[in-house]
Design a protein around this motif. Structure first.
Motif, PDB file in Angstrom:
ATOM      1  N   GLY A  25      51.620  45.514  40.925  1.00  0.00           N
ATOM      2  CA  GLY A  25      51.977  44.722  39.750  1.00  0.00           C
ATOM      3  C   GLY A  25      52.696  45.587  38.736  1.00  0.00           C
ATOM      4  O   GLY A  25      52.839  46.802  38.925  1.00  0.00           O
ATOM      5  N   PRO A  26      53.165  44.998  37.643  1.00  0.00           N
ATOM      6  CA  PRO A  26      53.848  45.770  36.601  1.00  0.00           C
ATOM      7  C   PRO A  26      52.939  46.860  36.036  1.00  0.00           C
ATOM      8  O   PRO A  26      51.708  46.706  35.992  1.00  0.00           O
ATOM      9  CB  PRO A  26      54.168  44.704  35.542  1.00  0.00           C
ATOM     10  CG  PRO A  26      54.176  43.405  36.285  1.00  0.00           C
ATOM     11  CD  PRO A  26      53.134  43.550  37.355  1.00  0.00           C
ATOM     12  N   GLU A  27      53.537  47.931  35.584  1.00  0.00           N
ATOM     13  CA  GLU A  27      52.770  49.061  35.063  1.00  0.00           C
ATOM     14  C   GLU A  27      51.931  48.677  33.850  1.00  0.00           C
ATOM     15  O   GLU A  27      50.883  49.270  33.598  1.00  0.00           O
ATOM     16  CB  GLU A  27      53.716  50.214  34.701  1.00  0.00           C
ATOM     17  CG  GLU A  27      54.398  50.854  35.905  1.00  0.00           C
ATOM     18  CD  GLU A  27      55.270  52.032  35.517  1.00  0.00           C
ATOM     19  OE1 GLU A  27      55.327  52.342  34.301  1.00  0.00           O
ATOM     20  OE2 GLU A  27      55.890  52.642  36.406  1.00  0.00           O
ATOM     21  N   CYS A  28      52.385  47.673  33.109  1.00  0.00           N
ATOM     22  CA  CYS A  28      51.665  47.275  31.901  1.00  0.00           C
ATOM     23  C   CYS A  28      50.459  46.382  32.203  1.00  0.00           C
ATOM     24  O   CYS A  28      49.679  46.058  31.299  1.00  0.00           O
ATOM     25  CB  CYS A  28      52.605  46.557  30.941  1.00  0.00           C
ATOM     26  SG  CYS A  28      53.358  45.071  31.646  1.00  0.00           S
ATOM     27  N   GLU A  29      50.293  45.970  33.461  1.00  0.00           N
ATOM     28  CA  GLU A  29      49.206  45.071  33.833  1.00  0.00           C
ATOM     29  C   GLU A  29      48.013  45.835  34.399  1.00  0.00           C
ATOM     30  O   GLU A  29      48.165  46.901  34.996  1.00  0.00           O
ATOM     31  CB  GLU A  29      49.677  44.058  34.876  1.00  0.00           C
ATOM     32  CG  GLU A  29      50.646  43.013  34.352  1.00  0.00           C
ATOM     33  CD  GLU A  29      49.990  42.061  33.375  1.00  0.00           C
ATOM     34  OE1 GLU A  29      48.791  41.760  33.542  1.00  0.00           O
ATOM     35  OE2 GLU A  29      50.680  41.612  32.439  1.00  0.00           O
ATOM     36  N   ASP A  30      46.823  45.269  34.218  1.00  0.00           N
ATOM     37  CA  ASP A  30      45.615  45.803  34.818  1.00  0.00           C
ATOM     38  C   ASP A  30      45.574  45.324  36.273  1.00  0.00           C
ATOM     39  O   ASP A  30      45.376  44.142  36.541  1.00  0.00           O
ATOM     40  CB  ASP A  30      44.383  45.296  34.061  1.00  0.00           C
ATOM     41  CG  ASP A  30      43.073  45.798  34.649  1.00  0.00           C
ATOM     42  OD1 ASP A  30      43.110  46.578  35.630  1.00  0.00           O
ATOM     43  OD2 ASP A  30      42.003  45.405  34.142  1.00  0.00           O
ATOM     44  N   CYS A  31      45.778  46.239  37.198  1.00  0.00           N
ATOM     45  CA  CYS A  31      45.833  45.896  38.627  1.00  0.00           C
ATOM     46  C   CYS A  31      44.590  46.364  39.368  1.00  0.00           C
ATOM     47  O   CYS A  31      44.606  46.554  40.589  1.00  0.00           O
ATOM     48  CB  CYS A  31      47.077  46.496  39.270  1.00  0.00           C
ATOM     49  SG  CYS A  31      48.631  45.892  38.567  1.00  0.00           S
ATOM     50  N   SER A  32      43.498  46.541  38.649  1.00  0.00           N
ATOM     51  CA  SER A  32      42.256  47.036  39.238  1.00  0.00           C
ATOM     52  C   SER A  32      41.563  45.965  40.058  1.00  0.00           C
ATOM     53  O   SER A  32      41.932  44.780  40.038  1.00  0.00           O
ATOM     54  CB  SER A  32      41.315  47.514  38.133  1.00  0.00           C
ATOM     55  OG  SER A  32      40.899  46.406  37.341  1.00  0.00           O
ATOM     56  N   ASP A  41      38.541  44.833  39.515  1.00  0.00           N
ATOM     57  CA  ASP A  41      37.903  43.885  38.592  1.00  0.00           C
ATOM     58  C   ASP A  41      38.900  42.841  38.098  1.00  0.00           C
ATOM     59  O   ASP A  41      38.575  41.657  37.983  1.00  0.00           O
ATOM     60  CB  ASP A  41      37.298  44.637  37.395  1.00  0.00           C
ATOM     61  CG  ASP A  41      36.044  45.405  37.771  1.00  0.00           C
ATOM     62  OD1 ASP A  41      35.449  45.102  38.831  1.00  0.00           O
ATOM     63  OD2 ASP A  41      35.656  46.315  37.006  1.00  0.00           O
ATOM     64  N   SER A  42      40.111  43.286  37.798  1.00  0.00           N
ATOM     65  CA  SER A  42      41.144  42.360  37.361  1.00  0.00           C
ATOM     66  C   SER A  42      41.487  41.374  38.468  1.00  0.00           C
ATOM     67  O   SER A  42      41.656  40.173  38.219  1.00  0.00           O
ATOM     68  CB  SER A  42      42.404  43.133  36.948  1.00  0.00           C
ATOM     69  OG  SER A  42      43.458  42.248  36.616  1.00  0.00           O
ATOM     70  N   ALA A  43      41.570  41.867  39.697  1.00  0.00           N
ATOM     71  CA  ALA A  43      41.867  40.986  40.839  1.00  0.00           C
ATOM     72  C   ALA A  43      40.790  39.921  41.004  1.00  0.00           C
ATOM     73  O   ALA A  43      41.095  38.741  41.227  1.00  0.00           O
ATOM     74  CB  ALA A  43      41.987  41.819  42.110  1.00  0.00           C
ATOM     75  N   LEU A  44      39.537  40.309  40.874  1.00  0.00           N
ATOM     76  CA  LEU A  44      38.440  39.353  41.039  1.00  0.00           C
ATOM     77  C   LEU A  44      38.504  38.251  39.991  1.00  0.00           C
ATOM     78  O   LEU A  44      38.294  37.068  40.296  1.00  0.00           O
ATOM     79  CB  LEU A  44      37.093  40.076  40.962  1.00  0.00           C
ATOM     80  CG  LEU A  44      36.832  41.155  42.014  1.00  0.00           C
ATOM     81  CD1 LEU A  44      35.421  41.712  41.864  1.00  0.00           C
ATOM     82  CD2 LEU A  44      37.039  40.632  43.417  1.00  0.00           C
ATOM     83  N   GLU A  45      38.787  38.620  38.748  1.00  0.00           N
ATOM     84  CA  GLU A  45      38.883  37.624  37.681  1.00  0.00           C
ATOM     85  C   GLU A  45      40.066  36.688  37.909  1.00  0.00           C
ATOM     86  O   GLU A  45      39.965  35.475  37.695  1.00  0.00           O
ATOM     87  CB  GLU A  45      39.004  38.313  36.323  1.00  0.00           C
ATOM     88  CG  GLU A  45      37.736  39.026  35.872  1.00  0.00           C
ATOM     89  CD  GLU A  45      36.532  38.088  35.830  1.00  0.00           C
ATOM     90  OE1 GLU A  45      36.662  36.974  35.284  1.00  0.00           O
ATOM     91  OE2 GLU A  45      35.471  38.466  36.354  1.00  0.00           O
ATOM     92  N   ARG A  46      41.186  37.222  38.336  1.00  0.00           N
ATOM     93  CA  ARG A  46      42.369  36.406  38.590  1.00  0.00           C
ATOM     94  C   ARG A  46      42.106  35.411  39.733  1.00  0.00           C
ATOM     95  O   ARG A  46      42.515  34.246  39.660  1.00  0.00           O
ATOM     96  CB  ARG A  46      43.564  37.294  38.930  1.00  0.00           C
ATOM     97  CG  ARG A  46      44.058  38.151  37.764  1.00  0.00           C
ATOM     98  CD  ARG A  46      45.004  39.242  38.253  1.00  0.00           C
ATOM     99  NE  ARG A  46      45.316  40.191  37.200  1.00  0.00           N
ATOM    100  CZ  ARG A  46      46.449  40.205  36.501  1.00  0.00           C
ATOM    101  NH1 ARG A  46      47.379  39.286  36.731  1.00  0.00           N
ATOM    102  NH2 ARG A  46      46.655  41.119  35.577  1.00  0.00           N
ATOM    103  N   ILE A  47      41.439  35.877  40.769  1.00  0.00           N
ATOM    104  CA  ILE A  47      41.149  35.009  41.911  1.00  0.00           C
ATOM    105  C   ILE A  47      40.193  33.897  41.504  1.00  0.00           C
ATOM    106  O   ILE A  47      40.364  32.733  41.895  1.00  0.00           O
ATOM    107  CB  ILE A  47      40.567  35.835  43.078  1.00  0.00           C
ATOM    108  CG1 ILE A  47      41.637  36.770  43.645  1.00  0.00           C
ATOM    109  CG2 ILE A  47      40.029  34.920  44.179  1.00  0.00           C
ATOM    110  CD1 ILE A  47      41.113  37.785  44.635  1.00  0.00           C
ATOM    111  N   LYS A  48      39.183  34.230  40.704  1.00  0.00           N
ATOM    112  CA  LYS A  48      38.229  33.205  40.260  1.00  0.00           C
ATOM    113  C   LYS A  48      38.917  32.140  39.410  1.00  0.00           C
ATOM    114  O   LYS A  48      38.670  30.939  39.587  1.00  0.00           O
ATOM    115  CB  LYS A  48      37.076  33.859  39.485  1.00  0.00           C
ATOM    116  CG  LYS A  48      36.092  34.600  40.381  1.00  0.00           C
ATOM    117  CD  LYS A  48      34.863  35.055  39.624  1.00  0.00           C
ATOM    118  CE  LYS A  48      35.153  36.187  38.685  1.00  0.00           C
ATOM    119  NZ  LYS A  48      33.913  36.707  38.045  1.00  0.00           N
TER     120      LYS A  48
END
Length: 239
Positions: free
Chosen positions: A109-116, A118-125
């Motif tokens: 993802g873009p450098e300015c985004e949280d691509c961790s 934890d971030s993936a789990l929240e986005r998927i939910k």
């Protein structure tokens, strides 16, 4: 009262985590914002949603039981109560984030985004809840009532997304086709001891290791060009 919500009624029982509210500002065609807050969730701040030509669409996160919602526009407040009732279906959808054995699970993802992770789990939910709501609204539109699929939840009825650590390596995954990846993970998930009730769920899986890497200066002009420069991807499912 100038604020109106017309697709739900006060006190309605809903089996959705993130229902859609459709409304308008009566006798107005102006743009602006509405501020929405579910006081039952003890939200510190209201969320702002655009008003376009007098109409608005908002999503509201619910908790089990009564949810007291406030919609504010300028100096007016509309109060609305929705009752979240968990459907208690036997079958459910299980969101899963697949991480490889030698990878950290960060997605591209873009450098300015949280691509961790934890971030993936929240986005998927959030994505899963939106699909649940979209299904419910379409079912209602076609005369079947606001019914939808059930997401896997924790003891607080909050949707969950699992992290699944595959035995596959990054090099191996990037060498496989989409169909081969689907087949491998389907077998690995179904034989894993990490999950229970496998026969009752549909898997909703996302791969953390998909990478798009075109040669420097290359600007793909077609979808096939984009796929050619993408490793570790698939978009397959079963009925």
């Amino acid at each position: 009262m100038r604020i109106r919500v017309y697709n739900v009624i006060h006190g309605e029982r809903i089996s959705l985590h993130l229902p859609l509210l459709l409304g308008d500002i009566d006798c107005s065609t102006e743009d602006g914002v509405v501020k929405v807050r579910n006081t039952s969730r003890q939200e510190a701040q209201a969320t702002e949603w655009p008003v376009v030509e007098g109409a608005f669409k908002v999503f509201v996160k619910l908790i089990p039981g009564d949810n007291h919602i406030q919609i504010c526009h300028e100096d007016e407040i509309l109060s609305l109560t929705l009752v979240f009732v968990f459907p208690q279906f036997k079958h459910f959808v299980r969101p899963v984030y697949i991480v490889l054995s030698d990878d950290d699970g960060y997605f591209q993802g873009p450098e300015c985004e949280d691509c961790s992770v934890d971030s993936a789990l929240e986005r998927i939910k959030v994505g899963a809840m939106l699909l649940q709501t979209f299904t419910a609204e379409k079912m209602k539109e076609h005369g079947f009532g606001r019914i939808s699929f059930q997401l896997e939840v924790n003891s607080s009825y909050e949707p969950i997304c699992h992290v699944f650590n595959s035995k596959l390596t990054l090099e191996e995954a990037h060498s496989l086709s989409g169909l081969d990846l689907w087949t491998y993970f389907a077998r690995e998930l179904m034989t894993s001891s990490h999950f229970v009730d496998k026969e009752l769920c549909k898997w909703y899986c996302f791969m953390s290791f998909t990478r798009y890497a075109p040669p420097p200066g290359t600007v793909p002009s077609t979808h096939s060009d984009i796929i050619k420069y993408t490793k570790g991807h698939t978009a397959l499912g079963e009925q």
